[in-house]
Design a protein around this motif. Structure first.
Motif, mmCIF file in Angstrom:
data_model
loop_
_atom_site.group_PDB
_atom_site.id
_atom_site.type_symbol
_atom_site.label_atom_id
_atom_site.label_comp_id
_atom_site.label_asym_id
_atom_site.label_seq_id
_atom_site.Cartn_x
_atom_site.Cartn_y
_atom_site.Cartn_z
ATOM 1 N N ASP A 1 -8.687 4.032 1.194
ATOM 2 C CA ASP A 1 -7.649 4.252 2.201
ATOM 3 C C ASP A 1 -8.259 4.747 3.513
ATOM 4 O O ASP A 1 -8.752 5.876 3.584
ATOM 5 C CB ASP A 1 -6.645 5.274 1.653
ATOM 6 N N CYS B 1 0.859 -1.190 0.000
ATOM 7 C CA CYS B 1 0.000 0.000 0.000
ATOM 8 C C CYS B 1 0.891 1.234 0.000
ATOM 9 O O CYS B 1 2.074 1.154 -0.375
ATOM 10 C CB CYS B 1 -1.005 -0.021 1.149
ATOM 11 N N LEU B 2 0.355 2.359 0.408
ATOM 12 C CA LEU B 2 1.127 3.597 0.317
ATOM 13 C C LEU B 2 2.012 3.774 1.559
ATOM 14 O O LEU B 2 3.226 3.916 1.464
ATOM 15 C CB LEU B 2 0.144 4.762 0.156
ATOM 16 N N GLY B 3 1.385 3.749 2.726
ATOM 17 C CA GLY B 3 2.135 4.052 3.949
ATOM 18 C C GLY B 3 2.617 2.844 4.729
ATOM 19 O O GLY B 3 3.435 2.973 5.634
ATOM 20 N N ASN B 4 2.077 1.659 4.397
ATOM 21 C CA ASN B 4 2.353 0.416 5.139
ATOM 22 C C ASN B 4 2.008 0.536 6.630
ATOM 23 O O ASN B 4 2.665 -0.056 7.484
ATOM 24 C CB ASN B 4 3.823 -0.041 4.967
ATOM 25 N N ILE B 5 0.954 1.312 6.926
ATOM 26 C CA ILE B 5 0.465 1.347 8.313
ATOM 27 C C ILE B 5 -1.022 0.979 8.418
ATOM 28 O O ILE B 5 -1.466 0.609 9.494
ATOM 29 C CB ILE B 5 0.717 2.712 9.011
ATOM 30 N N CYS B 6 -1.790 1.097 7.335
ATOM 31 C CA CYS B 6 -3.225 0.801 7.418
ATOM 32 C C CYS B 6 -3.612 -0.477 6.675
ATOM 33 O O CYS B 6 -3.900 -1.509 7.294
ATOM 34 C CB CYS B 6 -4.052 1.960 6.869
ATOM 35 N N ARG B 7 -3.632 -0.418 5.349
ATOM 36 C CA ARG B 7 -4.227 -1.506 4.571
ATOM 37 C C ARG B 7 -3.333 -2.732 4.410
ATOM 38 O O ARG B 7 -3.779 -3.865 4.651
ATOM 39 C CB ARG B 7 -4.640 -0.989 3.181
ATOM 40 N N TYR C 1 -6.845 5.671 6.085
ATOM 41 C CA TYR C 1 -6.080 6.789 6.656
ATOM 42 C C TYR C 1 -6.882 8.081 6.475
ATOM 43 O O TYR C 1 -6.835 8.970 7.298
ATOM 44 C CB TYR C 1 -4.736 6.890 5.930
ATOM 45 N N TYR C 2 -7.653 8.111 5.382
ATOM 46 C CA TYR C 2 -8.487 9.288 5.092
ATOM 47 C C TYR C 2 -9.953 9.067 5.456
ATOM 48 O O TYR C 2 -10.638 9.983 5.878
ATOM 49 C CB TYR C 2 -8.364 9.666 3.608
ATOM 50 N N TRP D 1 7.156 7.710 4.578
ATOM 51 C CA TRP D 1 6.813 8.561 5.731
ATOM 52 C C TRP D 1 6.751 7.815 7.049
ATOM 53 O O TRP D 1 7.024 8.367 8.097
ATOM 54 C CB TRP D 1 5.449 9.236 5.536
ATOM 55 N N HIS D 2 6.339 6.549 7.025
ATOM 56 C CA HIS D 2 6.020 5.856 8.287
ATOM 57 C C HIS D 2 6.968 4.707 8.632
ATOM 58 O O HIS D 2 6.661 3.887 9.507
ATOM 59 C CB HIS D 2 4.570 5.357 8.247
HETATM 60 P P1 4NP Z 1 -1.987 2.973 3.908
HETATM 61 O O1 4NP Z 1 -2.611 4.380 4.374
HETATM 62 O O2 4NP Z 1 -1.378 3.201 2.548
HETATM 63 O O3 4NP Z 1 -3.167 2.059 3.847
HETATM 64 O O4 4NP Z 1 -0.976 2.571 4.961
HETATM 65 C C1 4NP Z 1 -1.863 5.567 4.388
HETATM 66 C C2 4NP Z 1 -1.068 5.860 5.460
HETATM 67 C C3 4NP Z 1 -0.360 7.056 5.493
HETATM 68 C C4 4NP Z 1 -0.471 7.943 4.436
HETATM 69 C C5 4NP Z 1 -1.262 7.639 3.362
HETATM 70 C C6 4NP Z 1 -1.960 6.454 3.334
HETATM 71 N N1 4NP Z 1 0.223 9.184 4.479
HETATM 72 O O5 4NP Z 1 0.061 9.989 3.554
HETATM 73 O O6 4NP Z 1 0.984 9.437 5.445
#
Ligand code: 4NP
Length: 154
Positions: free
Chosen positions: A123, A9-15, A125-126, A46-47
């Protein structure tokens, strides 16, 4: 042969950490732990080093799924050693393409659950809709495992 499955995914913290935990749990229940290795990563940096988002930790806990995760970024090793690179949305697919070439099967998680009629995992995160995302991830992971078992003869 060990089959490497990497969720992206994008941040590797949620999905993708959610998908990693859910898929690992399914693989264990199917008795395939010694044959399928599961991990996850993000296309963004970022994470790096963080635990999963509290929303992801909470739904996994609510559903009794063990969780252990430290966020990391997609690496060249992921591209060269993964057999399946499983993305959450089209932006992740783009990130994978930019990162380089791979021999892996690259696809969207929800393409393994075509009955849902949706392609991308939104996502949280949003949206903050972690339970909804869990349902999608669970259906996608079930379809992915069935696909891998059929393709790999497991
Ligand atoms: P993820 O969610 O890709 O499901 O982990 C996000 C987490 C952080 C950000 C974007 C999406 N971010 O922009 O920091």
């Amino acid at each position: 042969m060990l089959i490497n499955v990497t969720f992206v995914c994008l941040g590797n913290i949620c999905r993708s950490p959610m998908a990693e935990a859910v898929f690992k749990h399914m693989v264990k229940q199917a008795g395939l732990e010694s044959q399928i290795r599961v991990s996850s990563c993000g296309t963004g940096s970022w994470h790096i080093g963080e635990r999963a988002h509290p929303g992801t930790q909470r739904v996994l806990h609510d559903h009794g799924i063990p969780y252990e995760h430290t966020a990391r970024r997609l690496s060249p090793t992921d591209l060269s050693t993964s057999n399946y690179l499983v993305a959450m949305d089209n932006e992740n697919i783009e990130g994978l393409r930019r990162a380089g070439v791979t021999q892996a099967e690259v696809g969207l998680l929800l393409n393994y659950a075509p009955h849902l009629g949706i392609q991308e995992v939104p996502d949280p995160y949003y949206t903050h809709r972690f339970e909804e995302v869990f349902r999608l991830v669970e259906a996608g992971c079930a379809g992915l495992l069935a696909h891998i078992r059929e393709k790999e003869g497991l």
